[in-house]
Write a protein that holds these residues in place. Structure first.
Motif, PDB file in Angstrom:
ATOM      1  N   GLN A 135       2.562   1.720  -3.328  1.00  0.00           N
ATOM      2  CA  GLN A 135       1.598   2.141  -4.355  1.00  0.00           C
ATOM      3  C   GLN A 135       1.219   3.609  -4.182  1.00  0.00           C
ATOM      4  O   GLN A 135       1.068   4.341  -5.161  1.00  0.00           O
ATOM      5  CB  GLN A 135       0.344   1.271  -4.287  1.00  0.00           C
ATOM      6  N   ALA A 136       1.076   4.032  -2.931  1.00  0.00           N
ATOM      7  CA  ALA A 136       0.750   5.440  -2.676  1.00  0.00           C
ATOM      8  C   ALA A 136       1.864   6.342  -3.199  1.00  0.00           C
ATOM      9  O   ALA A 136       1.608   7.375  -3.813  1.00  0.00           O
ATOM     10  CB  ALA A 136       0.525   5.674  -1.185  1.00  0.00           C
ATOM     11  N   ASN A 162       0.810  -1.226   0.000  1.00  0.00           N
ATOM     12  CA  ASN A 162       0.000   0.000   0.000  1.00  0.00           C
ATOM     13  C   ASN A 162       0.839   1.271   0.000  1.00  0.00           C
ATOM     14  O   ASN A 162       0.573   2.200  -0.744  1.00  0.00           O
ATOM     15  CB  ASN A 162      -0.920   0.029   1.227  1.00  0.00           C
ATOM     16  N   LEU A 163       1.856   1.309   0.876  1.00  0.00           N
ATOM     17  CA  LEU A 163       2.678   2.511   0.950  1.00  0.00           C
ATOM     18  C   LEU A 163       3.411   2.741  -0.366  1.00  0.00           C
ATOM     19  O   LEU A 163       3.414   3.857  -0.906  1.00  0.00           O
ATOM     20  CB  LEU A 163       3.680   2.397   2.112  1.00  0.00           C
ATOM     21  N   PHE A 218      11.992   3.593   3.918  1.00  0.00           N
ATOM     22  CA  PHE A 218      10.828   3.592   4.805  1.00  0.00           C
ATOM     23  C   PHE A 218      10.841   2.409   5.765  1.00  0.00           C
ATOM     24  O   PHE A 218       9.938   2.273   6.593  1.00  0.00           O
ATOM     25  CB  PHE A 218       9.528   3.559   3.990  1.00  0.00           C
ATOM     26  N   TRP A 270      15.868   5.892  -0.424  1.00  0.00           N
ATOM     27  CA  TRP A 270      14.834   6.545   0.385  1.00  0.00           C
ATOM     28  C   TRP A 270      14.188   5.427   1.176  1.00  0.00           C
ATOM     29  O   TRP A 270      13.407   4.645   0.648  1.00  0.00           O
ATOM     30  CB  TRP A 270      13.832   7.227  -0.548  1.00  0.00           C
ATOM     31  N   VAL A 308      12.826   7.571   6.527  1.00  0.00           N
ATOM     32  CA  VAL A 308      11.542   8.185   6.874  1.00  0.00           C
ATOM     33  C   VAL A 308      10.914   7.361   8.000  1.00  0.00           C
ATOM     34  O   VAL A 308      10.625   6.181   7.827  1.00  0.00           O
ATOM     35  CB  VAL A 308      10.588   8.227   5.670  1.00  0.00           C
ATOM     36  N   HIS A 309      10.777   7.977   9.144  1.00  0.00           N
ATOM     37  CA  HIS A 309      10.164   7.289  10.277  1.00  0.00           C
ATOM     38  C   HIS A 309       8.838   7.960  10.572  1.00  0.00           C
ATOM     39  O   HIS A 309       8.779   8.939  11.308  1.00  0.00           O
ATOM     40  CB  HIS A 309      11.084   7.341  11.499  1.00  0.00           C
ATOM     41  N   LEU A 310       7.781   7.426   9.964  1.00  0.00           N
ATOM     42  CA  LEU A 310       6.473   8.051  10.109  1.00  0.00           C
ATOM     43  C   LEU A 310       6.041   8.112  11.568  1.00  0.00           C
ATOM     44  O   LEU A 310       5.449   9.092  12.010  1.00  0.00           O
ATOM     45  CB  LEU A 310       5.434   7.287   9.286  1.00  0.00           C
ATOM     46  N   TYR A 331       1.893   9.332  -6.441  1.00  0.00           N
ATOM     47  CA  TYR A 331       2.013  10.708  -5.965  1.00  0.00           C
ATOM     48  C   TYR A 331       2.440  11.653  -7.073  1.00  0.00           C
ATOM     49  O   TYR A 331       3.596  11.693  -7.471  1.00  0.00           O
ATOM     50  CB  TYR A 331       3.073  10.704  -4.878  1.00  0.00           C
TER      51      TYR A 331
END
Lengths: 217, 217
Positions: free
Chosen positions: A97-98, A94-95, A177, A175, A193-195, A102
């Motif tokens: 694909q998002a 999902n991430l 995640f 990059w 990237v640490h959401l 973008y």
């Protein structure tokens, strides 16, 4: 191209934000802006703005304000946005694909050239404009297409092994995640990237507010 | 609970990272760690670590190192992670679905209670454990369930109108993935996530490397 001194990380990390605001101003049709107006819009001090821009030669004349398009293009050039950057997605969940979907990335010159996933049932399907390929093709495609950036949206457990594979390719940056430090040679740039970090900051603020409330009572 | 002074934003923004590393150490079975070991693991100076922790009373005895579990729990408490935080998702696209599916959030006490989307064809479907509801139920559900955090993964155009709706509810914080400043009262905390900023930092670094290479030649 402006001559550059050693620029601090703090300044660099503020540049994307300036760039975004300037893009908004262009879209609104604003041609010129004073550091004071930019300051009130961005909620930073005008002196901070002037200091930041002085790192790159200033961009403006005292009293005349900044030419928005010029400033936008110069900061874009400093950020390397005046050229296209090719990317591959690794992990088409999902991430992933998002991220492929973008539009802002494409608009700024970040273009996905391929996607990879280890799940056989996903191979051959499309994410946005790109077809999902098997992991076995990852390194050869990166070297053949001279891909610059690998976008890593895989679980923690798989990330280190993939980083090892990437280390043997021409990739310039990852990059990341995945929630793990990647063991890559120094020539490969990594941006993690640490959401959840920003979510934890929110919960800190909620708790602070609670404490202030209870002190007041 | 430790007594708190005014803590700088810089220190606060480093706390989630400490928390993550301490969680990893617990999972590895490490019971005690010196600031020097923690420093080399996290790539920050030992004096930075000591200074940061001194803001909260120190957490350790000189020469004995830190008790990992204690330090983890104390920082967790400061971050407000010792209590559950209820959330709603607004915008059930790919990014929203990825966020709902993120196990790390749940593990840290951030629990999605509902999801909302304006697309009628999505209403009634499930994202992870939660059912997607129509936007018309948003404000009543937030107030009824005393939701703390709204996670906003909608396009820029829709975000401001939704923020206005949220301003009339009991919501405490907005985790905003839309690329726009939200007009909300001061009592509502906002944390903006701009994914493209970190991508722009990568392209800056790639360009810097290119320039250093060409200077060397």
């Amino acid at each position: 191209m402006l001559e550059e001194k050693e620029i601090s990380q703090a300044v660099i990390s503020r540049l994307p934000r300036y760039y975004r605001y300037l893009q908004d101003l262009i879209e609104e049709g604003t041609e010129r802006i004073s550091s004071r107006e930019l300051s009130s819009r961005m909620h930073v001090t005008a002196s901070q703005i002037r200091q930041d821009f002085n790192n790159f030669g200033g961009f403006g004349q005292q009293g005349y304000g900044y030419n928005v398009q010029y400033l936008h293009d110069e900061i874009g050039q400093i950020l390397g946005l005046d050229q296209e950057h090719s990317m591959v997605l690794i992990g088409a969940g999902n991430l992933g694909q998002a991220l492929v979907g973008y539009m802002n990335f494409k608009r700024r010159g970040f273009v996905f050239k391929a996607a990879f996933d280890c799940k056989p049932e996903l191979v051959g399907k499309k994410v946005g404009q790109v077809v999902i390929r098997p992991m076995s093709e990852l390194t050869t495609l990166i070297d053949r297409e001279k891909i610059e950036i690998a976008v890593l949206t895989v679980p923690k457990g798989a990330a280190v092994e993939i980083a090892n594979q990437l280390s043997g390719t021409c990739i310039r940056a990852i990059w990341n995640f995945a929630h793990v430090d990647l063991p890559v040679p120094e020539r490969i740039q990594v941006e993690n990237v640490h959401l959840s970090d920003s979510l934890m900051k929110l919960s800190y603020q909620i708790r602070s507010d609670d404490m202030n409330e209870s002190t007041k009572q």
